[in-house]
Scaffold this motif. Sequence first.
Motif, short mmCIF file in Angstrom:
data_model
loop_
_atom_site.label_atom_id
_atom_site.label_comp_id
_atom_site.label_asym_id
_atom_site.label_seq_id
_atom_site.Cartn_x
_atom_site.Cartn_y
_atom_site.Cartn_z
N GLY A 25 0.79 -1.23 0.00
CA GLY A 25 0.00 0.00 0.00
C GLY A 25 0.82 1.28 0.00
O GLY A 25 0.28 2.37 -0.19
N VAL A 26 2.11 1.17 0.20
CA VAL A 26 2.98 2.36 0.19
C VAL A 26 3.32 2.67 -1.26
O VAL A 26 4.02 1.91 -1.93
N GLU A 27 2.82 3.80 -1.73
CA GLU A 27 3.00 4.15 -3.14
C GLU A 27 4.38 4.71 -3.45
O GLU A 27 4.93 4.44 -4.52
N ASP A 28 4.95 5.48 -2.54
CA ASP A 28 6.26 6.07 -2.79
C ASP A 28 7.33 4.99 -2.76
O ASP A 28 7.50 4.31 -1.74
N PRO A 29 8.07 4.78 -3.87
CA PRO A 29 9.07 3.71 -3.92
C PRO A 29 10.15 3.82 -2.85
O PRO A 29 10.56 2.82 -2.27
N GLY A 30 10.60 5.04 -2.57
CA GLY A 30 11.62 5.22 -1.54
C GLY A 30 11.11 4.86 -0.17
O GLY A 30 11.78 4.17 0.61
N ALA A 31 9.91 5.30 0.14
CA ALA A 31 9.30 4.98 1.43
C ALA A 31 9.05 3.48 1.54
O ALA A 31 9.27 2.88 2.59
N ARG A 32 8.59 2.86 0.44
CA ARG A 32 8.35 1.42 0.44
C ARG A 32 9.67 0.67 0.69
O ARG A 32 9.71 -0.25 1.49
N HIS A 33 10.73 1.13 0.04
CA HIS A 33 12.03 0.50 0.21
C HIS A 33 12.50 0.60 1.67
O HIS A 33 12.97 -0.38 2.25
N ARG A 34 12.36 1.78 2.27
CA ARG A 34 12.76 1.95 3.67
C ARG A 34 11.91 1.07 4.60
O ARG A 34 12.43 0.46 5.54
N LEU A 35 10.62 0.99 4.31
CA LEU A 35 9.74 0.15 5.12
C LEU A 35 10.15 -1.32 5.00
O LEU A 35 10.20 -2.04 6.01
N ILE A 36 10.45 -1.76 3.81
CA ILE A 36 10.89 -3.15 3.61
C ILE A 36 12.16 -3.41 4.41
O ILE A 36 12.29 -4.45 5.06
N GLY A 37 13.08 -2.47 4.41
CA GLY A 37 14.30 -2.61 5.19
C GLY A 37 14.01 -2.76 6.67
O GLY A 37 14.62 -3.59 7.36
N GLU A 38 13.08 -1.98 7.17
CA GLU A 38 12.69 -2.06 8.58
C GLU A 38 12.05 -3.42 8.90
O GLU A 38 12.35 -4.04 9.92
N VAL A 39 11.18 -3.86 8.00
CA VAL A 39 10.52 -5.16 8.21
C VAL A 39 11.56 -6.28 8.21
O VAL A 39 11.51 -7.18 9.05
N LEU A 40 12.50 -6.22 7.28
CA LEU A 40 13.55 -7.25 7.22
C LEU A 40 14.41 -7.23 8.48
O LEU A 40 14.78 -8.29 9.00
#
Length: 89
Positions: A25-40
């Motif tokens: 649901g995160v549309e901004d690619p940079g924000a999505r990337h940072r969120l994925i890093g946090e989840v990982l």
Amino acid sequence: MGEWVESACELHAQMSERILEVVRGVEDPGARHRLIGEVLAENSGFVSELAGLIRESVQAMKDEQGMSYGRIAAELGLSRSRAQQLYNS
């Protein structure tokens, strides 16, 4: 123990799907990337905690229940050397 396994697996599946929904649901690619890093990073901590619990289980089977490495290995589906390695780590 089947009930515990089912419950834990179901909970994990629900949480995983919810996390993926949020990430998708995160549309901004940079924000999505940072969120994925946090989840990982969080997942890495979770996996480390589970590994510690595996070691504790093996140690309890040996020390508290007096099981041999061979029997521990057979019960957990490990090699004897892996059971011993987990005990000593």
